[in-house]
Design a protein around this motif. Structure first.
Motif, short mmCIF file in Angstrom:
data_model
loop_
_atom_site.label_atom_id
_atom_site.label_comp_id
_atom_site.label_asym_id
_atom_site.label_seq_id
_atom_site.Cartn_x
_atom_site.Cartn_y
_atom_site.Cartn_z
N GLY A 70 11.42 62.12 100.89
CA GLY A 70 11.51 60.71 101.25
C GLY A 70 12.40 60.41 102.43
N SER A 71 13.13 61.42 102.89
CA SER A 71 13.99 61.20 104.06
C SER A 71 13.24 61.42 105.37
CB SER A 71 15.21 62.12 104.00
OG SER A 71 15.98 61.79 102.86
N ASP A 194 10.51 57.07 99.66
CA ASP A 194 11.16 56.69 100.92
C ASP A 194 12.64 56.57 100.59
OD1 ASP A 194 12.34 55.33 103.03
OD2 ASP A 194 10.58 54.08 103.40
N SER A 195 13.45 57.45 101.15
CA SER A 195 14.87 57.51 100.77
C SER A 195 15.61 56.21 101.02
CB SER A 195 15.58 58.66 101.50
OG SER A 195 15.03 59.90 101.10
N GLU A 196 15.06 55.37 101.89
CA GLU A 196 15.71 54.06 102.14
C GLU A 196 15.47 53.08 101.00
OE1 GLU A 196 14.45 52.56 105.96
OE2 GLU A 196 14.77 54.53 106.86
N ARG A 223 11.07 47.94 97.96
CA ARG A 223 11.40 47.54 99.33
C ARG A 223 11.60 46.02 99.41
NH1 ARG A 223 10.38 50.78 103.44
NH2 ARG A 223 8.64 51.81 102.39
#
Lengths: 319, 319
Positions: A70-71, A194-196, A223
């Motif tokens: 995910g990064s 998604d690491s965010e 998100r």
């Protein structure tokens, strides 16, 4: 320091307990998750993943798997692959390719040979017995559905460097047609990270899960700042209801997710066991049970009897 | 009465022009779209779809295709399949299966045989010449990337009964590894449709498109009432920038979409031709050109010279 790991089904327990401490250290993103899934694949009594997985209608074990970092958003995936000892290792390896990172069937096997991966016959004596028993059942009652057993192992991990990774591995639907691919290697359906934001993996009837891209949808909801503790069940309920309305029915669907802080969430339209550990709590098995209209999820620790029954069902002689 | 059809690349023109009138009548959802894609598959000079498609690194043509009915969410998909004359017909047929609706490689071919589908050798003399020329080029300069040519035909149709359908068909990346599957049969990445909202299909580098589940994301944005005329380019720009930041680069990506009212939108990070017709306008070829930072898209009708060059490039002798 935050870290966490969540996996589908009770079968993820030992593997997560054995590997979660790796997440405290700075290792390659996904290393602990891959090792944990390898351990599930290698355990012969889990009949829907790796060695010991139940075969297709021609009595061949065909495997699907995927890995996503995910990064970097790097993805590797395989579908309908035979005789590969550890499908998750192959998927992880493919995630390092810029091109040709989703390979299927004979092409994937050729690549694995060239890259030196270990091959083995994944069909156990016990899986053969399951197959024979199912054939006999279907002969005695042709109105039975041939299809069941689609308990993908899927895991999401968050390490102390804030890398979210996801992985899946399965032998797919028992008695599936040769070449059938489920949701497990399908990006956004069986898995997404998604690491965010967060990561999610799904298990259940792939043919229905991929109609809704449910792992990606869960990550999109995170998100938009929905709470991981409640939104996963909301996604499952909404899609379940929509599919029944549009398509006439909805198969079993269960999803586990982590957000970027290591908080977890679960959604399911059937009884569903899962395993989670993190910086706050030791690795634990839970049982999630939705109410009839899927608006509420009751999460409990399974009783000693439930655990003993689970173990016995996997090991008792097949009659 | 509203109806519309949009397709990727100039190659979609004749097929859409020939079939768009079917959308005015009440036929089976997707019938016009499937017939239009069949016509693109059958045209031997389109070198990335169906007959005449460019082969993999072993000089075999391997095909991916998918069909989705946005009113029922039924999906059929195939990946890495050889010798099937019309991949889109097989995908459409599979969308009627409740189980085993995504089949790959030999398993998909076996199913197609059993269901009476037409087989043919999809490798043309011209595709062989392209392959030989590429081999010679790679021998003379091994630093060249072997991979190009990933012009999937994707279409979205809206019929007068408000059914949105999508379909894709491609021979995938030229010189791909055997068994490589791109985004075209991957639900949510290469295609997605929900008749209540909209439909989208993608073309470009599959390995990057599926990192973002871009077709599903476009449909989700339409669900959130973003304007189809602008949101598709915003999705492409945002993902392009994100992938460059996280992954280091982003391959070509182009997406076409229809909303439930038959309005269309386009997004691309490279020069991209597309074809659209609807209740307001006759089927037309357009050329979309983004500015450098992808914040603006200029859409024009291609010049007679552009069209003549396109045609000549597909038909001139291969030297």
């Amino acid at each position: 320091m935050k870290y966490a790991m969540i996996g589908t089904w009770r079968m993820a327990y030992e593997a997560i307990a054995n590997n979660i401490d790796q997440l405290k250290q700075s290792t390659a993103p996904g290393a602990a998750l891959v090792q944990a899934i390898v351990e599930v694949e290698n355990y012969p009594y889990f009949k829907s993943v790796g060695y010991g997985g139940l075969p297709n209608q021609e009595c061949e074990v065909e495997l699907d798997a995927a890995f996503m970092n995910g990064s970097t958003l790097a993805i590797g995936a395989i579908g309908g692959v035979k005789n590969i000892k550890n499908p998750i290792k192959l998927a992880h390896h493919l995630s390092q390719e810029k091109f040709n990172s989703f390979l299927v069937a004979a092409g994937a096997e050729k690549y694995a040979q060239q890259q030196g991966f270990e091959f083995t016959n994944m069909l156990t004596k016990r899986a053969q017995q399951h197959y024979q028993k199912k054939l006999d059942l279907l002969r005695s009652d042709p109105t039975l559905s041939p299809y069941d057993g689609h308990d993908t192992v899927g895991m999401v991990s968050l390490d102390s460097q804030n890398n979210l990774c996801v992985g899946t591995s399965t032998s797919g639907l028992f008695m599936k047609k040769p070449g059938r691919v489920g949701d497990s290697p399908v990006m956004g359906s069986g898995f997404y990270a998604d690491s965010e934001v967060g990561g999610a993996v799904a298990t259940g009837l792939g043919e229905d899960i991929y109609k809704g891209c449910l792992s990606f949808l869960v990550v999109e909801k995170l998100r938009q700042n929905f709470d991981v503790k409640t939104v996963v069940q909301e996604v499952v309920k909404e899609f379940n209801d929509k599919l029944i309305q549009k398509y006439g029915k909805c198969g079993p669907i269960s999803i586990v997710a982590l957000d970027k802080n290591g908080e977890y969430g679960v959604g399911t339209n059937c009884e569903f066991s899962f395993v989670v550990g993190n910086h706050n709590q030791v690795t634990t098995i839970y049982l999630a049970q939705p109410n009839e209209d899927l608006t509420k999820l009751t999460i409990t620790k399974p009783s000693p009897k439930w655990l003993a029954d689970y173990d016995r069902a996997r090991k008792e002689p097949i009659k």
